[in-house]
Design an enzyme around this catalytic site. Structure first.
Site, mmCIF file in Angstrom:
data_model
loop_
_atom_site.group_PDB
_atom_site.id
_atom_site.type_symbol
_atom_site.label_atom_id
_atom_site.label_comp_id
_atom_site.label_asym_id
_atom_site.label_seq_id
_atom_site.Cartn_x
_atom_site.Cartn_y
_atom_site.Cartn_z
ATOM 1 N N PRO A 139 -28.718 70.583 19.009
ATOM 2 C CA PRO A 139 -27.608 70.934 19.901
ATOM 3 C C PRO A 139 -27.999 70.844 21.377
ATOM 4 C CG PRO A 139 -27.715 72.485 18.077
ATOM 5 C CD PRO A 139 -28.912 71.587 17.946
ATOM 6 N N SER A 185 -30.471 63.183 24.172
ATOM 7 C CA SER A 185 -31.225 62.137 24.877
ATOM 8 C C SER A 185 -32.618 62.632 25.249
ATOM 9 C CB SER A 185 -30.475 61.731 26.149
ATOM 10 O OG SER A 185 -29.326 60.993 25.804
ATOM 11 N N GLU A 198 -29.373 56.546 18.003
ATOM 12 C CA GLU A 198 -30.764 56.122 18.234
ATOM 13 C C GLU A 198 -31.005 55.813 19.713
ATOM 14 O OE1 GLU A 198 -32.880 54.018 15.305
ATOM 15 O OE2 GLU A 198 -31.392 54.411 13.751
HETATM 16 N N1 CAA Z 1 -44.223 54.559 20.962
HETATM 17 C C1 CAA Z 1 -45.340 55.315 21.054
HETATM 18 N N2 CAA Z 1 -45.468 56.339 21.923
HETATM 19 C C2 CAA Z 1 -44.437 56.572 22.741
HETATM 20 C C3 CAA Z 1 -43.254 55.833 22.712
HETATM 21 C C4 CAA Z 1 -43.172 54.780 21.757
HETATM 22 N N3 CAA Z 1 -42.084 54.024 21.692
HETATM 23 N N4 CAA Z 1 -42.389 56.313 23.622
HETATM 24 C C5 CAA Z 1 -43.019 57.339 24.237
HETATM 25 N N5 CAA Z 1 -44.250 57.486 23.705
HETATM 26 C C6 CAA Z 1 -45.274 58.440 24.110
HETATM 27 C C7 CAA Z 1 -45.607 58.233 25.585
HETATM 28 O O1 CAA Z 1 -46.613 57.249 25.743
HETATM 29 C C8 CAA Z 1 -46.057 59.607 26.016
HETATM 30 O O2 CAA Z 1 -47.386 59.809 25.615
HETATM 31 P P1 CAA Z 1 -48.525 60.186 26.748
HETATM 32 O O3 CAA Z 1 -47.958 61.305 27.585
HETATM 33 O O4 CAA Z 1 -49.708 60.587 25.905
HETATM 34 O O5 CAA Z 1 -48.740 58.956 27.538
HETATM 35 C C9 CAA Z 1 -45.215 60.543 25.148
HETATM 36 O O6 CAA Z 1 -44.747 59.767 24.037
HETATM 37 C C10 CAA Z 1 -44.033 61.073 25.900
HETATM 38 O O7 CAA Z 1 -43.247 59.974 26.338
HETATM 39 P P2 CAA Z 1 -42.327 60.051 27.612
HETATM 40 O O8 CAA Z 1 -43.079 60.740 28.693
HETATM 41 O O9 CAA Z 1 -41.800 58.691 27.875
HETATM 42 O O10 CAA Z 1 -41.172 61.021 27.099
HETATM 43 P P3 CAA Z 1 -39.834 61.475 27.779
HETATM 44 O O11 CAA Z 1 -39.653 62.926 27.575
HETATM 45 O O12 CAA Z 1 -39.762 60.965 29.187
HETATM 46 O O13 CAA Z 1 -38.700 60.771 26.851
HETATM 47 C C11 CAA Z 1 -37.208 59.104 26.072
HETATM 48 C C12 CAA Z 1 -38.597 59.457 26.630
HETATM 49 C C13 CAA Z 1 -37.270 57.612 25.973
HETATM 50 C C14 CAA Z 1 -36.072 59.493 26.973
HETATM 51 C C15 CAA Z 1 -37.020 59.765 24.680
HETATM 52 O O14 CAA Z 1 -36.805 61.148 24.782
HETATM 53 C C16 CAA Z 1 -35.879 59.157 23.910
HETATM 54 O O15 CAA Z 1 -36.041 58.084 23.307
HETATM 55 N N6 CAA Z 1 -34.695 59.806 23.874
HETATM 56 C C17 CAA Z 1 -33.598 59.366 23.029
HETATM 57 C C18 CAA Z 1 -33.659 60.029 21.711
HETATM 58 C C19 CAA Z 1 -32.949 59.265 20.656
HETATM 59 O O16 CAA Z 1 -32.978 58.041 20.613
HETATM 60 N N7 CAA Z 1 -32.326 59.973 19.759
HETATM 61 C C20 CAA Z 1 -31.661 59.353 18.659
HETATM 62 C C21 CAA Z 1 -31.661 60.264 17.471
HETATM 63 S S1 CAA Z 1 -31.715 59.452 15.932
HETATM 64 C C22 CAA Z 1 -30.187 58.886 15.642
HETATM 65 O O17 CAA Z 1 -29.338 58.834 16.464
HETATM 66 C C23 CAA Z 1 -30.027 58.381 14.291
HETATM 67 C C24 CAA Z 1 -28.659 58.262 13.833
HETATM 68 O O18 CAA Z 1 -28.247 59.129 13.135
HETATM 69 C C25 CAA Z 1 -27.859 57.086 14.146
#
Ligand code: CAA
Length: 382
Positions: free
Chosen positions: A129, A133, A365
């Site tokens: 909730p 993002s 996603e």
């Molecule tokens: N692969 C490996 N590691 C990764 C990565 C990846 N793709 N992306 C991030 N990381 C790692 C980073 O390297 C970082 O590690 P370090 O600090 O050790 O370097 C750590 O993870 C944190 O990453 P960020 O600092 O980039 O994290 P952030 O808080 O800034 O968030 C974000 C990044 C891209 C915004 C992420 O929160 C995100 O993708 N948000 C969207 C969430 C999402 O897609 N939700 C969908 C839910 S599922 C769904 O919808 C299914 C359905 O039912 C249809």
């Protein structure tokens, strides 16, 4: 960037799935949407063919094909029924894949084998909730007490929610540490303290299940940790890298389904005695749609091919594939709907369903804005 040509095996698999979709799903898809019921009868037929475990090795109950084959499966199913396609996508790329990539041998034996065989259904619990993002804002907590994890919290908008038998999910061991405090776990339906909650009444994908999941002092055995402690965020982000290719291909399948229908309609119907397809404005819509769909297909199969080669992360390519294909699909469905005129607004024709179904592809996603953030971080760094 070279587009991966399909091998003979890919083509044979595509023809097999296309034949199935036409025979078993095309006529059913309208009813699946109208009734808004999970299509168990179709899923059972898909399971019998082994398609719920397409990309996993035979020793883990899969068909032993590749990521490209799985993407072909989702495209061909989405072309006729996106509700069925998203069930497959959530099961294969969001539930099975992280267990395959991060699970212990015992976890693969216990969970991946029955999931791949379709004896169990899987889902992926990330969204909450107050953490959509911003997935790092996970509020569900996990505390290791003796040899048990104590889990408390709520997940929301979970595809396959209450029909899932095995759910991979995130919980924070230390909320101060944000993304670095999150771990990944596996829970089974029926576990005390865990239950599915309210089901969403969605505008589209009405045959797919989206529900809440509740954990209230839910105790999990220590061995239900997936991957290492505090590395759950990475497990989930890596899973989403591949998952976003699936959402992209779902959008592509819907767009292709809309285009197929638009071509058929433009051939069949006339305006003022002149066949629709002879009007320049119709030709423009069809030509632009076909071009954008082809471009999206290249992005998607390129990303799938990279995943198969396993040489690098597909973070950027997965995000690009989803971003582009989902926006193309919304545009294509809307434009094709206008060829049908008022007919396009009625439930007699599938265009209104395609348009309702495709909206999720820009949101699930990770929204389009999140994909742009992911891509720009790959380009510029943080
Ligand atoms: N692969 C490996 N590691 C990764 C990565 C990846 N793709 N992306 C991030 N990381 C790692 C980073 O390297 C970082 O590690 P370090 O600090 O050790 O370097 C750590 O993870 C944190 O990453 P960020 O600092 O980039 O994290 P952030 O808080 O800034 O968030 C974000 C990044 C891209 C915004 C992420 O929160 C995100 O993708 N948000 C969207 C969430 C999402 O897609 N939700 C969908 C839910 S599922 C769904 O919808 C299914 C359905 O039912 C249809």
């Amino acid at each position: 960037m070279k587009f991966a040509e399909f091998t003979d095996r890919h083509k044979a698999f595509r023809d097999e799935v296309r034949g199935f979709a036409k025979k078993e799903l095309l006529d059913e898809s309208t009813q699946i949407d109208r009734k808004g019921e999970f299509p168990w009868h179709i899923i059972n037929k898909i399971k019998e063919r082994g398609w719920l475990g397409v990309p996993f090795p035979e020793k883990y109950g899969g068909l032993g094909l590749d990521a490209t084959s799985y993407i072909i499966l989702v495209e061909e199913i989405a072309r006729v029924c996106a509700s069925t396609a998203i069930m497959i996508a959530a099961h294969v790329s969001l539930a099975c894949q992280p267990i395959y990539a991060n699970g212990t041998e015992e976890q693969k034996e216990k969970y991946l084998v029955p999931l791949s065989r379709g004896e169990k259904i899987g889902s992926f619990g990330l969204t909450e909730p107050n953490a959509g993002s911003d997935a790092g804002g996970t509020e569900t907590t996990a505390k290791l007490i003796g040899d048990k994890w104590l889990i408390n919290g709520t997940k929301r908008f979970i595809t396959n929610g209450h029909v899932a038998d095995v759910i991979v999910f995130t919980a924070s061991q230390d909320r101060e540490k944000k993304t670095h405090g999150i771990s990944a776990f596996i829970v089974e339906k029926g576990t005390k303290g865990f239950e599915a909650g309210k089901e969403e009444d969605k505008m589209g994908l009405r045959g797919s299940i989206t529900s809440e999941l509740h954990f209230e002092d839910c105790e999990l055995p220590k061995e239900n940790l997936l991957g290492k402690e505090y590395e759950g965020f990475k497990v989930f982000m890596e899973t989403l890298d591949g998952g976003r290719i699936s959402i992209g291909v779902l959008a592509l399948g819907i767009a292709q389904g809309a285009l197929d229908y638009g071509i058929e309609y433009a051939r069949e119907y006339s305006l003022n005695g002149k066949p629709l397809y002879k009007y320049q404005w119709v030709q423009k819509i069809i030509a632009d749609a076909a071009t954008e769909i082809m471009a999206a297909r290249h992005l998607i199969y390129h990303a799938a091919n990279l995943k198969d080669r396993g040489e690098k992360r597909v973070t950027e390519e997965g995000a690009m594939a989803k971003l582009y294909a989902s926006e193309v699909s919304t545009r294509v469905c809307s434009k094709i709907q206008s060829i049908l005129g008022k007919d396009g607004l009625t439930k007699k024709y599938p265009l209104e369903r395609f348009l309702r179904d495709t909206k999720l592809m820009e949101i699930g996603e990770g929204t389009s804005e999140i994909q742009r953030l992911v891509i720009s971080r790959q380009i510029f760094g943080r």
